[in-house]
Structures are given as structure tokens and as C-alpha cells.
Design a protein around this motif. Structure first.
Motif, PDB file in Angstrom:
ATOM      1  N   VAL A 125       0.831  -1.207   0.000  1.00 30.28           N
ATOM      2  CA  VAL A 125       0.000   0.000   0.000  1.00 30.28           C
ATOM      3  C   VAL A 125       0.869   1.262   0.000  1.00 30.28           C
ATOM      4  O   VAL A 125       0.497   2.285  -0.592  1.00 30.28           O
ATOM      5  CB  VAL A 125      -0.970  -0.014   1.207  1.00 30.28           C
ATOM      6  CG1 VAL A 125      -0.213   0.016   2.528  1.00 30.28           C
ATOM      7  CG2 VAL A 125      -1.953   1.135   1.126  1.00 30.28           C
ATOM      8  N   ASN A 135      -9.360  -6.038   2.693  1.00 29.51           N
ATOM      9  CA  ASN A 135      -8.393  -5.207   3.412  1.00 29.51           C
ATOM     10  C   ASN A 135      -7.218  -4.805   2.530  1.00 29.51           C
ATOM     11  O   ASN A 135      -6.644  -3.723   2.701  1.00 29.51           O
ATOM     12  CB  ASN A 135      -7.879  -5.955   4.647  1.00 29.51           C
ATOM     13  CG  ASN A 135      -8.894  -5.982   5.773  1.00 29.51           C
ATOM     14  OD1 ASN A 135      -9.708  -5.071   5.908  1.00 29.51           O
ATOM     15  ND2 ASN A 135      -8.870  -7.035   6.574  1.00 29.51           N
ATOM     16  N   ARG A 184      -8.953  -1.971   0.080  1.00 24.03           N
ATOM     17  CA  ARG A 184      -9.869  -0.948   0.565  1.00 24.03           C
ATOM     18  C   ARG A 184      -9.221   0.433   0.699  1.00 24.03           C
ATOM     19  O   ARG A 184      -9.926   1.432   0.874  1.00 24.03           O
ATOM     20  CB  ARG A 184     -10.461  -1.362   1.912  1.00 24.03           C
ATOM     21  CG  ARG A 184      -9.463  -1.435   3.049  1.00 24.03           C
ATOM     22  CD  ARG A 184     -10.024  -2.080   4.289  1.00 24.03           C
ATOM     23  NE  ARG A 184     -11.135  -1.340   4.851  1.00 24.03           N
ATOM     24  CZ  ARG A 184     -11.698  -1.640   6.024  1.00 24.03           C
ATOM     25  NH1 ARG A 184     -11.234  -2.664   6.737  1.00 24.03           N
ATOM     26  NH2 ARG A 184     -12.699  -0.921   6.474  1.00 24.03           N
ATOM     27  N   THR A 185      -7.904   0.516   0.613  1.00 22.94           N
ATOM     28  CA  THR A 185      -7.244   1.827   0.699  1.00 22.94           C
ATOM     29  C   THR A 185      -7.324   2.591  -0.618  1.00 22.94           C
ATOM     30  O   THR A 185      -7.004   3.776  -0.660  1.00 22.94           O
ATOM     31  CB  THR A 185      -5.763   1.668   1.089  1.00 22.94           C
ATOM     32  OG1 THR A 185      -5.100   0.865   0.104  1.00 22.94           O
ATOM     33  CG2 THR A 185      -5.630   1.008   2.459  1.00 22.94           C
ATOM     34  N   GLN A 186      -7.725   1.895  -1.700  1.00 27.08           N
ATOM     35  CA  GLN A 186      -7.790   2.540  -3.012  1.00 27.08           C
ATOM     36  C   GLN A 186      -9.252   2.649  -3.464  1.00 27.08           C
ATOM     37  O   GLN A 186     -10.170   2.445  -2.679  1.00 27.08           O
ATOM     38  CB  GLN A 186      -6.948   1.750  -4.017  1.00 27.08           C
ATOM     39  CG  GLN A 186      -5.503   1.557  -3.602  1.00 27.08           C
ATOM     40  CD  GLN A 186      -4.799   2.863  -3.290  1.00 27.08           C
ATOM     41  OE1 GLN A 186      -4.804   3.784  -4.089  1.00 27.08           O
ATOM     42  NE2 GLN A 186      -4.189   2.956  -2.105  1.00 27.08           N
ATOM     43  N   LYS A 190     -13.757   2.549   2.724  1.00 24.58           N
ATOM     44  CA  LYS A 190     -12.396   2.936   2.372  1.00 24.58           C
ATOM     45  C   LYS A 190     -11.617   3.341   3.617  1.00 24.58           C
ATOM     46  O   LYS A 190     -12.124   4.068   4.471  1.00 24.58           O
ATOM     47  CB  LYS A 190     -12.417   4.096   1.370  1.00 24.58           C
ATOM     48  CG  LYS A 190     -11.023   4.480   0.881  1.00 24.58           C
ATOM     49  CD  LYS A 190     -11.056   5.499  -0.236  1.00 24.58           C
ATOM     50  CE  LYS A 190      -9.646   5.831  -0.717  1.00 24.58           C
ATOM     51  NZ  LYS A 190      -9.631   6.785  -1.831  1.00 24.58           N
ATOM     52  N   ARG A 191     -10.396   2.841   3.707  1.00 26.13           N
ATOM     53  CA  ARG A 191      -9.528   3.144   4.846  1.00 26.13           C
ATOM     54  C   ARG A 191      -8.346   3.973   4.361  1.00 26.13           C
ATOM     55  O   ARG A 191      -7.644   3.583   3.432  1.00 26.13           O
ATOM     56  CB  ARG A 191      -9.038   1.857   5.496  1.00 26.13           C
ATOM     57  CG  ARG A 191      -8.064   2.075   6.649  1.00 26.13           C
ATOM     58  CD  ARG A 191      -7.540   0.760   7.158  1.00 26.13           C
ATOM     59  NE  ARG A 191      -8.594  -0.026   7.779  1.00 26.13           N
ATOM     60  CZ  ARG A 191      -8.460  -1.315   8.094  1.00 26.13           C
ATOM     61  NH1 ARG A 191      -7.342  -1.957   7.812  1.00 26.13           N
ATOM     62  NH2 ARG A 191      -9.458  -1.959   8.671  1.00 26.13           N
ATOM     63  N   VAL A 192      -8.143   5.103   4.990  1.00 20.05           N
ATOM     64  CA  VAL A 192      -7.036   5.982   4.610  1.00 20.05           C
ATOM     65  C   VAL A 192      -5.737   5.441   5.196  1.00 20.05           C
ATOM     66  O   VAL A 192      -5.656   5.124   6.387  1.00 20.05           O
ATOM     67  CB  VAL A 192      -7.291   7.425   5.095  1.00 20.05           C
ATOM     68  CG1 VAL A 192      -6.103   8.311   4.762  1.00 20.05           C
ATOM     69  CG2 VAL A 192      -8.563   7.975   4.471  1.00 20.05           C
ATOM     70  N   HIS A 193      -4.741   5.319   4.354  1.00 21.95           N
ATOM     71  CA  HIS A 193      -3.423   4.866   4.795  1.00 21.95           C
ATOM     72  C   HIS A 193      -2.416   5.989   4.603  1.00 21.95           C
ATOM     73  O   HIS A 193      -2.331   6.585   3.526  1.00 21.95           O
ATOM     74  CB  HIS A 193      -2.990   3.635   4.002  1.00 21.95           C
ATOM     75  CG  HIS A 193      -1.620   3.132   4.373  1.00 21.95           C
ATOM     76  ND1 HIS A 193      -1.401   2.272   5.422  1.00 21.95           N
ATOM     77  CD2 HIS A 193      -0.403   3.392   3.833  1.00 21.95           C
ATOM     78  CE1 HIS A 193      -0.107   2.014   5.513  1.00 21.95           C
ATOM     79  NE2 HIS A 193       0.532   2.682   4.564  1.00 21.95           N
ATOM     80  N   LYS A 237      -1.982   1.444  13.154  1.00 21.11           N
ATOM     81  CA  LYS A 237      -2.167   0.164  12.475  1.00 21.11           C
ATOM     82  C   LYS A 237      -2.947  -0.824  13.335  1.00 21.11           C
ATOM     83  O   LYS A 237      -3.877  -1.482  12.859  1.00 21.11           O
ATOM     84  CB  LYS A 237      -0.791  -0.415  12.119  1.00 21.11           C
ATOM     85  CG  LYS A 237      -0.847  -1.725  11.353  1.00 21.11           C
ATOM     86  CD  LYS A 237       0.551  -2.198  11.012  1.00 21.11           C
ATOM     87  CE  LYS A 237       0.524  -3.519  10.253  1.00 21.11           C
ATOM     88  NZ  LYS A 237       1.901  -3.987   9.937  1.00 21.11           N
ATOM     89  N   SER A 288      -6.734  -0.007  13.673  1.00 24.39           N
ATOM     90  CA  SER A 288      -7.559  -0.470  12.565  1.00 24.39           C
ATOM     91  C   SER A 288      -7.671  -1.989  12.548  1.00 24.39           C
ATOM     92  O   SER A 288      -8.722  -2.543  12.205  1.00 24.39           O
ATOM     93  CB  SER A 288      -6.980   0.025  11.236  1.00 24.39           C
ATOM     94  OG  SER A 288      -5.662  -0.462  11.043  1.00 24.39           O
TER      95      SER A 288
END
Length: 558
Positions: free
Chosen positions: A164, A379, A382-384, A447-450, A475, A478
Motif C-alpha cells: 500500500v 483489506n 480498501r485503501t484505493q 475505504k480506509r485511509v493509509h 495500524k 484499525s
């Protein structure tokens, strides 16, 4: 003799068994030496770094950590050619005293084959437990060197970095209107199998004799011994770091193409690498073809590697390209990073194959089998920009489940099948559920912001300790979302295991320990629970009787 090594050597003489090892002291001794190695490399003091590496590999503390690593990872039950596994505390304790470079001889690897996504098979070498532990021992001394000299935008097989981070860096270099519009997708022919042994021996900062024994050990396939003349053994613990060291330096090499800062800014050359997959951006196709590609080809040739002319492509961002399972494309002034079609197809095929293999299984078993597959894929993506793909996949998964249910009951009506396998839960119908188990929907994963890791962050540099502690907190927050008790325990313990005072992470795993045993009336209450590493949990119960007699109470009960 180094004072730290001397103190450790004297202290280790009092250890009596595997479960008697003081892991707090062990981790502190190794971490101090690793920090000093990184500091020496950063200052260009290579002779001092090699001296510190020798101290570390002779340290009993480092040997204990090496044995602990190879006996707790996923491959701990897979033997090498000698068919040995260290499964008992006695075996682990004896193994510590066998890790010596004097008289050491590496045994051949046991060759196995694992399936690839394209239908082929990838060769994998399985070293013996002693060879694995020896590699883990020398990796403790080599990894600080690798991290200190690594390319800033290299993200594969490195601590605290992940895919990611790589895809976010791709967005950073391509996501603006003024960003470069041409991309070269690099592909190396058999990277792990073709790295030059001579280059590794001449350039890797570690014991040359030990390294040569690993590289020349050969492998056994179908009861035949085959020699190895090039490459690093895939399956060895130290192999990914050796491959990284062979590829590091390319990012700095690209900077030599330009004589002035103005010329470099106009060229817009950027580099992002994950393991042996990399992309290079530029302002024009001609620049990539005439200057960048020849430089990369020459760089790899020195290391015995060949740039694949067929698979190395130069594309415009409007056409798009695949990178690490994502499709990257610039469309309507927006850079889209979505799950690639190939990755999505492989995921759905895995779901369908699993259902075909479980034709006669119970619904509970199907849910237990599919849940980690769905959760892991969600997982990962989901960041994109995956919402649209998630909805489409949900439909395909529902259809596969419906077919699975109908095949089980060919003489039942559709209404009966629907009521038997699908329920109305929390305002949503058609949830594949039974009793207290429910299959998750991909669309329920928001969506999860990384936050991408800082390029220069070094986990062996004490200056970045606070930075990595904060990242670990985010980390784990989450990872433990939805599990309130675990999250509260983790925060209460400040993210550390009270037995060894090392971080509890998703990678290390954890066990829940009851201060007062349930058999003695202990409850599942917050005040009666503590998170421990699995090995620390076993160590506590092994020493429980002794600790109670000598101290009156266990340390983790205070």
C-alpha cells in the motif's frame, strides 16, 4: 571486547533452559548492536560495522532470537532434507548452541513447487532448521545495513513497509495534472534465480564464507542433487534482503542522467519499486526508450540480471498499467487506482473453486472458509478506489452461493432455499447466514485511509522510535476495530508484551492470558486479562510454578 557483548555473554551463562531466557534483556542487547551497525553504515564506517556484525552473530542473545524466529513462523513444521523440526523447548535450547560458524556446512535445499496465479508452478527451496536459524542470525546483522543503504522508494521485503505504501507513492508521482504521463513497467527475467553469486560475495556486507556456503549449497529434487551457480534460494529467510541489496542503487543511478536540477525537474523521472517489480516515470516516451531503459539494462547486467524486452512496457497513463494487483489509469483528469481485472478474476475464481470443493460441507464450514478469503482481499484493496469493484464482486459471490445452495437441494423450491440459507439482517436481505455466523459483504468494507511511511524512516535508527510507535498504534487500532476488549487491552499495555517488553503486532500475533485462571474462578473481565506473545505465554505457564514459589506472584499479575 565490546562491553555490551561481554555483559550479554556473562549473563547468558546463567540461562538454564529455553523458558528461562530473559527475552527483555535479549531484545535490548540485539537492538543496541543493530542500532550501532546502522549508525556506523550511515557514517561510512564499514570496518566498524563489520566488527559489530561479528559481535552480534557470536552473541548468545542473537542466537536465541534466531532460533525463536524460525520456530515460530509459518514454516516451522516444514522440515528440510534432514527431516528435522525443532518443536520442543529442549530442541530449541540445544539448537542455540549449534549456531556457530566454526565447522559450519550448509546442506542442500529441499525443492518443492507452489502454484502461481498464471497456472504455472514456482520453485521453492526449503533449508534445514539449522540453516534457517543461521540465516536468521546473520540477517539480524545484515538487515540494519540493508535498511540504511536502501533506495528511498523501495517497499518490498522491508520492515514497516507494504504494497500500500508503494501504490500511494505511485499516486504521489502520477496523480497531479503536472505529473509525468509516461511510465516504464520494468520486468526482470527470473530475478531471484539469476543474481550473480560473485556480485553478492563482493558487495554484501557480511561473512563472505557463510554467504558462499548458502549460495553454493544446491538443492535436492526427486532425490537428485543439483548445483546452484547463480541466484538466491527462494524460501531462505535471508534471500529477500539479498535480492534487495542487489537491486538497491538504481534510484540513485537514475539521478546521474541529468547534469542540472532544472534538467532533472523537466524530465520528471521517478522510481518506485516493490521487490523485483518497479516502474519509472518520465515526461516523454523517447526519454524512457533512449536514456532510462539502457541505463537500467546496464545496471542489471552488472548483477547478472536481464531486463525482459518482451514484458518491459512503456505506456501512457491514459492507457493504464497494472502494478501489485491494482490498475492505474489517468482518466478525466483523475488518477484511478482500482483492483486490476486479473486480480479480481483470480479472487472470484478462488471463491468459486472453494465452493466446488465444499459441495457437501455445512453452511457454517463454508462461512468459516470464505470469511478470511473475503476479508483479506477487501483489506488489501480498501485503501484505493475499490467501491465499484466490491459491489460487482458481491453480486458474483452471491450468485456462486446461490448455485451452491441450489445444487444441495435439487428437489426444493427457491423460496425454501432462500429461507434456509439467506436471512434478513440489519436492514439487508439475502445475507448468507446461519445462527451467529454471517458471511461478510465486500461493500461493507469502507475505504480506509493509509498514511504512507516516510521514505527516509529507518527502524534501526533511534531517532525514528516515536514515529514508528505512532504508526504501530494507528495500524493496530484499525486491525482491532470491532474488537473493543482487545483494543482496550492493547492500549492499556501501551502496545507491549509485559513478558518481553516488545511490541505486539499483527505479525507477531498474541494470546489472551487470564491473570486468575478460569479454573480457579477467574472471569473474562478487562481487569483479569492481559495480551502476551504466543511464545511468552508458553514461557509464563512453563515457569508459573517456579515463579510462584520464589516471588509469591507472577510478574504479569502485578
Amino acid at each position: 571486547m565490546d562491553a555490551i557483548y561481554l555483559d550479554c555473554d556473562v549473563a547468558s551463562a546463567t540461562w538454564q533452559s529455553w523458558h528461562g531466557i530473559p527475552w527483555i534483556t535479549v531484545n535490548q542487547v540485539v537492538a543496541r548492536l543493530q542500532a550501532r551497525i546502522a549508525k556506523a553504515i550511515k557514517a561510512g564506517e564499514w570496518r566498524k560495522a563489520r566488527s559489530l556484525q561479528r559481535l552480534l552473530t557470536k552473541s548468545t542473545s542473537a542466537k536465541a532470537l534466531a532460533v525463536r524466529r524460525v520456530t515460530e513462523n509459518r514454516g516451522r513444521k516444514t522440515p528440510g532434507v534432514d527431516q528435522q523440526t525443532w518443536s520442543t523447548p529442549e530442541d530449541k535450547w540445544d539448537a542455540i548452541h549449534t549456531l556457530s560458524s566454526k565447522g559450519y556446512k550448509a546442506l542442500p535445499l529441499r525443492r518443492i513447487y507452489i502454484p502461481k496465479s498464471n497456472g504455472g508452478k514456482r520453485p521453492l527451496g526449503i533449508p534445514t532448521m539449522r540453516d534457517r536459524a543461521t540465516q536468521a542470525l546473520h540477517l539480524l546483522a545484515l538487515d540494519p545495513v540493508s535498511e540504511t543503504i536502501a533506495d528511498l522508494d523501495s517497499y518490498g521485503f522491508r520492515r514497516e513497509r507494504a504494497t500500500v505504501d508503494a501504490i500511494i507513492q505511485v499516486r504521489n508521482v502520477l496523480g497531479r495534472k503536472a505529473s509525468p504521463k509516461w511510465v516504464m513497467e520494468g520486468d526482470i527475467k527470473g530475478c531471484f534465480d539469476n543474481i550473480s553469486h560473485n556480485w553478492l560475495i563482493d558487495n554484501v556486507c557480511m561473512d563472505k564464507g557463510i554467504l558462499q556456503k548458502w549460495l553454493k549449497a544446491g538443492y535436492v529434487d526427486m532425490n537428485r542433487l543439483f548445483p546452484t551457480s547463480a541466484g538466491t534460494p527462494q524460501g531462505g529467510i535471508i534471500s529477500p534482503v539479498l535480492a534487495n541489496l542487489a537491486l538497491d542503487g538504481l534510484q540513485n543511478e537514475l539521478k546521474t542522467l541529468f547534469k542540472t536540477v532544472r534538467e532533472a525537474r523537466a524530465a520528471k523521472v521517478n522510481f518506485v519499486r516493490y521487490a523485483d517489480d518497479f516502474i519509472i516515470t518520465a515526461s516523454s516516451k523517447e526519454l524512457l526508450e533512449e536514456r532510462v531503459k539502457p541505463l537500467v539494462r546496464d545496471f542489471l547486467l552488472k548483477r547478472g540480471l536481464i531486463l525482459s524486452e518482451e514484458k518491459t512496457k512503456i505506456t501512457h497513463v491514459s492507457e493504464g498499467f497494472d502494478f501489485l494487483g491494482w490498475s492505474v489509469r489517468y482518466r478525466k483528469d483523475v488518477l484511478l487506482t482500482e483492483p486490476s481485472k486479473q486480480n479480481t478474476k483470480a479472487f472470484l475464481n478462488k471463491i468459486r473453486t472453494t465452493l466446488r470443493e465444499m459441495r457437501t460441507a455445512k453452511q457454517e464450514e463454508v462461512i468459516d472458509k470464505l470469511t478470511p478469503i473475503i476479508r483479506g482481499w477487501a483489506n488489501y484493496h480498501r485503501t484505493q478506489m475499490a467501491s465499484s469493484t466490491f459491489k460487482k464482486c458481491d453480486h458474483h459471490i452471491w450468485y456462486a452461493l446461490w448455485r451452491w445452495a441450489c445444487r444441495r437441494h435439487p428437489n426444493k423450491g427457491k423460496r425454501w432455499i432462500k429461507q434456509r440459507y439467506f436471512k434478513y439482517i440489519q436492514g439487508r436481505d439475502w445475507r448468507f447466514s446461519v445462527q451467529d455466523k454471517m458471511l461478510p459483504n465486500l461493500s461493507s468494507y469502507r475505504k480506509r485511509v493509509h498514511v504512507k511511511i516516510q521514505a527516509a524512516a529507518n527502524p534501526y535508527d533511534p531517532a525514528y522510535d516515536d514515529y514508528f510507535s505512532k504508526r504501530l498504534g494507528i495500524k493496530m487500532e484499525s486491525s482491532l476495530s470491532g474488537r473493543g476488549m482487545l483494543r482496550r487491552l492493547w492500549w492499556w499495555q501501551e502496545g507491549l508484551c509485559p513478558m518481553c517488553e516488545q511490541p505486539i503486532t499483527k505479525e507477531t500475533g498474541w494470546n489472551i492470558h487470564h491473570r486468575i485462571k478460569r479454573s480457579e474462578g477467574g472471569k473474562d473481565l478487562f481487569t483479569n486479562l492481559v495480551l502476551l506473545h504466543p511464545n511468552c505465554h508458553r514461557q509464563h505457564h512453563s515457569n508459573e510454578t517456579k515463579l510462584t514459589k520464589t516471588r509469591g506472584v507472577s510478574p504479569i499479575q502485578n
